[in-house]
Design an enzyme around this catalytic site. Structure first.
Site, PDB file in Angstrom:
ATOM      1  N   SER A 124      77.656  68.366  99.777  1.00  0.00           N
ATOM      2  CA  SER A 124      77.436  68.299 101.222  1.00  0.00           C
ATOM      3  C   SER A 124      78.212  69.392 101.923  1.00  0.00           C
ATOM      4  O   SER A 124      79.303  69.787 101.476  1.00  0.00           O
ATOM      5  CB  SER A 124      77.937  66.941 101.707  1.00  0.00           C
ATOM      6  OG  SER A 124      78.072  66.935 103.109  1.00  0.00           O
ATOM      7  N   TYR A 148      84.552  59.743 102.073  1.00  0.00           N
ATOM      8  CA  TYR A 148      83.255  60.214 101.569  1.00  0.00           C
ATOM      9  C   TYR A 148      83.331  61.699 101.219  1.00  0.00           C
ATOM     10  O   TYR A 148      82.949  62.128 100.137  1.00  0.00           O
ATOM     11  CB  TYR A 148      82.157  59.970 102.619  1.00  0.00           C
ATOM     12  CG  TYR A 148      80.922  60.790 102.377  1.00  0.00           C
ATOM     13  CD1 TYR A 148      80.028  60.428 101.368  1.00  0.00           C
ATOM     14  CD2 TYR A 148      80.662  61.951 103.110  1.00  0.00           C
ATOM     15  CE1 TYR A 148      78.905  61.213 101.120  1.00  0.00           C
ATOM     16  CE2 TYR A 148      79.547  62.728 102.867  1.00  0.00           C
ATOM     17  CZ  TYR A 148      78.676  62.354 101.873  1.00  0.00           C
ATOM     18  OH  TYR A 148      77.574  63.131 101.620  1.00  0.00           O
ATOM     19  N   LYS A 152      83.118  64.073  97.457  1.00  0.00           N
ATOM     20  CA  LYS A 152      82.317  65.273  97.152  1.00  0.00           C
ATOM     21  C   LYS A 152      83.226  66.409  96.684  1.00  0.00           C
ATOM     22  O   LYS A 152      82.934  67.086  95.702  1.00  0.00           O
ATOM     23  CB  LYS A 152      81.511  65.701  98.383  1.00  0.00           C
ATOM     24  CG  LYS A 152      80.449  64.692  98.821  1.00  0.00           C
ATOM     25  CD  LYS A 152      79.408  64.440  97.737  1.00  0.00           C
ATOM     26  CE  LYS A 152      78.331  63.462  98.170  1.00  0.00           C
ATOM     27  NZ  LYS A 152      77.471  63.026  97.032  1.00  0.00           N
TER      28      LYS A 152
END
Ligand code: UDP
Length: 338
Positions: A124, A148, A152
């Protein structure tokens, strides 16, 4: 290639499965259906005109994951599966770290054990953190502003270390900007459970009458009209980026490499609302509310690395993104059937 698509019942995964099949690959779906409805599979099979093997599996279960590799003869994995709600990750960090990191490690271990070492990872643009340089390039340092985002960043690091340790691995890290839109058939699209966190599904639900009005988070940013600017990318273009990455990995050994998947254009909240209103021929009532904590004012992709190395670029316009989101939303006002 016979490709395992983890999270293949989800929004981006489902569109990618169709494009894999259209490109002559085979697709095997692994999904725990924690954030997807099984009815998506019927739609995929009818659009593809073929049956698709599906494993209902929790990828943090190492035995079950390895078993799948023992049964299927796989050539590559595209790993979409993971929790993805930024706000929820702040409230439930352990759940996010446990699920997103464990599943990635478990899939990689199963792959290694079965000599499958071609891996595409769903990353992302959040890995660029709040860098003040608005045009994001792949060589910027990575960091995060939420659990979150850290999952990643950490997963990307695991993958870099793996490629460094063993040159048989070919790893594509794809950094998505803001995926929107839906399959042109209107049969598959984004189906957020509960309150939508993202702009496009919220706007679509306002247009269809499920929500009264949009809250625009701030109109005093240093941007064209004061609202936040992002790089929206049609999910069909995004899916095509995964096929391009697989093609690249077959032809060139990059070891580990990251590519931005974005259009390169910045679009404001109000510009998106305006385009959606035209596409849907509906009014989109909105009110300006305070900024959402943690939001960056503006960023977009420098997509030149993906353009040059993957031979890929976005093709769909903002109006097409809105028209396809609207077709999906208006044909499926309540999302997928139970
Ligand atoms: N946004 C908004 N209202 C909403 C949801 C989002 O004004 O209900 C804005 C948000 O502040 C940002 C842009 O829309 O400028 C995209 O937000 P989204 O949550 O879709 O993606 P992300 O923040 O992850 O880029």
């Amino acid at each position: 290639m016979r490709v395992l698509v983890t999270g293949g019942a989800g929004y981006i995964g489902s569109h990618t499965v169709l494009q894999l099949l259209a490109a002559g690959h085979q697709a095997v779906i692994a999904d725990d259906f924690s954030n997807a409805k099984p009815s998506v599979i019927d739609r995929l099979e009818s659009l593809a005109g073929q049956s698709i093997p599906v494993y209902r599996v929790d990828l943090t279960d190492r035995a079950a994951t390895t078993e799948m590799f023992a049964v299927e003869r796989l050539d590559a994995v595209i790993h979409f599966a993971g929790f993805k709600a930024v706000g929820e990750s702040v409230a439930k960090p352990l759940s996010y770290y446990q699920n997103n990191l464990d599943s990635t490690l478990s899939v990689l271990a199963a792959m290694d054990a079965h000599n499958v070492r071609t891996f595409v990872f769903s990353s992302s643009a959040t890995v660029y953190g709040d860098n003040p340089v608005r045009e994001r390039t792949e060589d910027m340092p990575t960091t995060a502003t939420s659990p979150y985002g850290w999952t990643k960043v950490m997963s990307e690091q695991v993958l870099a270390d793996l490629a460094n340790a063993d040159d048989r691995w070919r790893i594509a890290v794809l950094r998505y900007f803001n995926p929107v839109g839906a399959h042109p058939s209107g049969l598959i699209g984004e189906d957020p459970s509960g309150f939508p966190n993202n702009l496009m599904p919220f706007v679509a639900q306002v247009a269809v009458g499920r929500r009264e009005k949009l809250s625009v988070f701030g109109d005093d940013y240093d941007t064209v009209d004061g609202t936040g600017v992002r790089d929206y990318i049609h999910v069909e273009d995004l899916a095509a980026g995964h096929i391009a990455a697989l093609d690249r990995m077959r032809a060139v050994d990059d070891g580990w490499s990251a590519w931005n998947l974005g259009s390169g254009d910045g679009v404001s909240v109000l510009a998106l609302v305006d385009s959606f209103a035209r596409a849907s021929a509906r009014e989109i009532p909105y009110e300006i509310v305070p900024r959402r904590p943690g939001d960056a004012p503006a960023y977009w992709a420098d997509a030149s690395k993906a353009n040059a190395e993957l031979g890929w670029r976005t093709r769909k316009t903002l109006d097409e993104m809105c028209a396809d989101s609207w077709r999906w939303q208006s044909q499926n006002p309540g999302g997928y059937p139970d």
